[in-house]
Each structure stands twice: as C-alpha cells, then as structure tokens.
Scaffold this motif. Sequence first.
Motif, PDB file in Angstrom:
ATOM      1  N   LEU A  80      -8.854  23.351  21.848  1.00  0.00           N
ATOM      2  CA  LEU A  80      -8.593  23.570  20.438  1.00  0.00           C
ATOM      3  C   LEU A  80      -9.916  23.398  19.696  1.00  0.00           C
ATOM      4  CD1 LEU A  80      -6.355  24.183  18.341  1.00  0.00           C
ATOM      5  CD2 LEU A  80      -6.273  21.717  17.895  1.00  0.00           C
ATOM      6  N   GLN A  81     -10.477  24.504  19.246  1.00  0.00           N
ATOM      7  CA  GLN A  81     -11.702  24.467  18.444  1.00  0.00           C
ATOM      8  C   GLN A  81     -11.295  24.319  16.985  1.00  0.00           C
ATOM      9  OE1 GLN A  81     -15.064  24.560  19.371  1.00  0.00           O
ATOM     10  NE2 GLN A  81     -15.401  24.125  17.199  1.00  0.00           N
ATOM     11  N   MET A  82     -11.747  23.259  16.365  1.00  0.00           N
ATOM     12  CA  MET A  82     -11.368  22.957  14.994  1.00  0.00           C
ATOM     13  C   MET A  82     -12.610  23.015  14.109  1.00  0.00           C
ATOM     14  SD  MET A  82      -8.690  19.826  15.638  1.00  0.00           S
ATOM     15  CE  MET A  82      -9.951  18.704  16.224  1.00  0.00           C
ATOM     16  N   ASN A  83     -12.615  23.946  13.186  1.00  0.00           N
ATOM     17  CA  ASN A  83     -13.729  24.110  12.252  1.00  0.00           C
ATOM     18  C   ASN A  83     -13.264  23.843  10.827  1.00  0.00           C
ATOM     19  OD1 ASN A  83     -15.358  24.987  14.437  1.00  0.00           O
ATOM     20  ND2 ASN A  83     -14.744  27.123  14.122  1.00  0.00           N
ATOM     21  N   SER A  84     -14.226  23.645   9.946  1.00  0.00           N
ATOM     22  CA  SER A  84     -13.923  23.409   8.519  1.00  0.00           C
ATOM     23  C   SER A  84     -12.852  22.338   8.358  1.00  0.00           C
ATOM     24  CB  SER A  84     -13.473  24.724   7.861  1.00  0.00           C
ATOM     25  OG  SER A  84     -14.462  25.717   7.981  1.00  0.00           O
ATOM     26  N   LEU A  85     -13.032  21.240   9.053  1.00  0.00           N
ATOM     27  CA  LEU A  85     -12.019  20.180   9.043  1.00  0.00           C
ATOM     28  C   LEU A  85     -11.871  19.555   7.676  1.00  0.00           C
ATOM     29  CD1 LEU A  85     -12.820  18.701  12.522  1.00  0.00           C
ATOM     30  CD2 LEU A  85     -10.544  19.410  11.775  1.00  0.00           C
ATOM     31  N   LYS A  86     -10.626  19.182   7.375  1.00  0.00           N
ATOM     32  CA  LYS A  86     -10.276  18.584   6.092  1.00  0.00           C
ATOM     33  C   LYS A  86      -9.689  17.197   6.325  1.00  0.00           C
ATOM     34  CE  LYS A  86      -8.891  23.156   4.366  1.00  0.00           C
ATOM     35  NZ  LYS A  86      -7.767  23.943   3.783  1.00  0.00           N
ATOM     36  N   PRO A  87      -9.740  16.323   5.337  1.00  0.00           N
ATOM     37  CA  PRO A  87      -9.130  14.996   5.509  1.00  0.00           C
ATOM     38  C   PRO A  87      -7.663  15.078   5.920  1.00  0.00           C
ATOM     39  CG  PRO A  87     -10.537  15.006   3.581  1.00  0.00           C
ATOM     40  CD  PRO A  87     -10.482  16.425   4.070  1.00  0.00           C
ATOM     41  N   GLU A  88      -6.960  16.079   5.458  1.00  0.00           N
ATOM     42  CA  GLU A  88      -5.539  16.216   5.814  1.00  0.00           C
ATOM     43  C   GLU A  88      -5.321  16.636   7.262  1.00  0.00           C
ATOM     44  OE1 GLU A  88      -7.111  17.595   3.184  1.00  0.00           O
ATOM     45  OE2 GLU A  88      -6.363  19.622   2.756  1.00  0.00           O
ATOM     46  N   ASP A  89      -6.385  16.931   7.984  1.00  0.00           N
ATOM     47  CA  ASP A  89      -6.269  17.205   9.422  1.00  0.00           C
ATOM     48  C   ASP A  89      -6.267  15.919  10.238  1.00  0.00           C
ATOM     49  OD1 ASP A  89      -8.472  19.987   8.917  1.00  0.00           O
ATOM     50  OD2 ASP A  89      -6.299  20.069   9.213  1.00  0.00           O
ATOM     51  N   THR A  90      -6.496  14.797   9.591  1.00  0.00           N
ATOM     52  CA  THR A  90      -6.502  13.518  10.289  1.00  0.00           C
ATOM     53  C   THR A  90      -5.134  13.236  10.906  1.00  0.00           C
ATOM     54  OG1 THR A  90      -8.209  12.580   8.861  1.00  0.00           O
ATOM     55  CG2 THR A  90      -6.754  11.024  10.002  1.00  0.00           C
ATOM     56  N   ALA A  91      -5.122  12.974  12.208  1.00  0.00           N
ATOM     57  CA  ALA A  91      -3.870  12.752  12.936  1.00  0.00           C
ATOM     58  C   ALA A  91      -4.185  12.434  14.394  1.00  0.00           C
ATOM     59  CB  ALA A  91      -2.990  13.999  12.859  1.00  0.00           C
ATOM     60  N   VAL A  92      -3.153  12.047  15.123  1.00  0.00           N
ATOM     61  CA  VAL A  92      -3.247  11.980  16.582  1.00  0.00           C
ATOM     62  C   VAL A  92      -2.835  13.348  17.119  1.00  0.00           C
ATOM     63  CG1 VAL A  92      -2.357  10.927  18.690  1.00  0.00           C
ATOM     64  CG2 VAL A  92      -2.779   9.506  16.660  1.00  0.00           C
TER      65      VAL A  92
END
Length: 122
Positions: A80-92
């Motif tokens: 899973l390539q995750m770009n432009s991460l946002k605070p709301e992406d915070t999770a397990v």
Amino acid sequence: QVQLVESGGGLVQPGGSLRLSCAASGRIFSINGMGWYRQAPGKERELVASITSGGSTKYADSVKGRFTISRDNAKNTVYLQMNSLKPEDTAVYSCNAEGKYYSGALYPYNNWGQGTQVTVSS
C-alpha cells in the motif's frame, strides 16, 4: 496455515508518504483477494483498498488518488503506497488475505495480519 506479517508503518508529517508491505507465508495454495483495512481510535474498521488475484482494485473514497494498492504474486506480498498523507489517515492498518491452503486437502482461509501503526502528525 497462513500467516500475514505487515511492515512499513511509522510516524510521518502531513503531506508525506509511507509504503506498507504485507507478506503471506505458510502452506499457501492460492491467494485470491488481498486488502488493507484501518481502524482509528473510537472508530470502526474500514476498508482502505483491495486487490483481486487478477489485479482489479477498489479504494475507499477518502484515499482515492492518494493511495495505491499493488501485489507481487510471486512473493505473496501486497503493498500500500500512501502519498499526501493527512492527519485523518492516522490509524492501525491491517492486511487481510483469503484463499486456500494445503494440509492434506485444500481448506479456505481468511486471515489478518497483526496490524501496523501509521501516525500522521507534525
């Protein structure tokens, strides 16, 4: 049976990138669907992205255009390539795989990894 081991989580600043990996091992006969899910504190687990054995993908609306799921069938691994991460992406983040394993005969499995923490914060 089949074990899933995730790696690649961590702390990243908003706008940054991370790449998660999930490797399946064991008496694998086949891996059909593979997917990434996430669960934030106080929220239900949600599907982030999934990919079939043929490469068809599906994404949650909240990550479309930012996340990319892929798989290497020879390595039994999903990414899973995750770009432009946002605070709301915070999770397990946890990976899931379903298919069949061999143990004298073929049996179905639908297994989860242990999860990896992704924290997006400045």
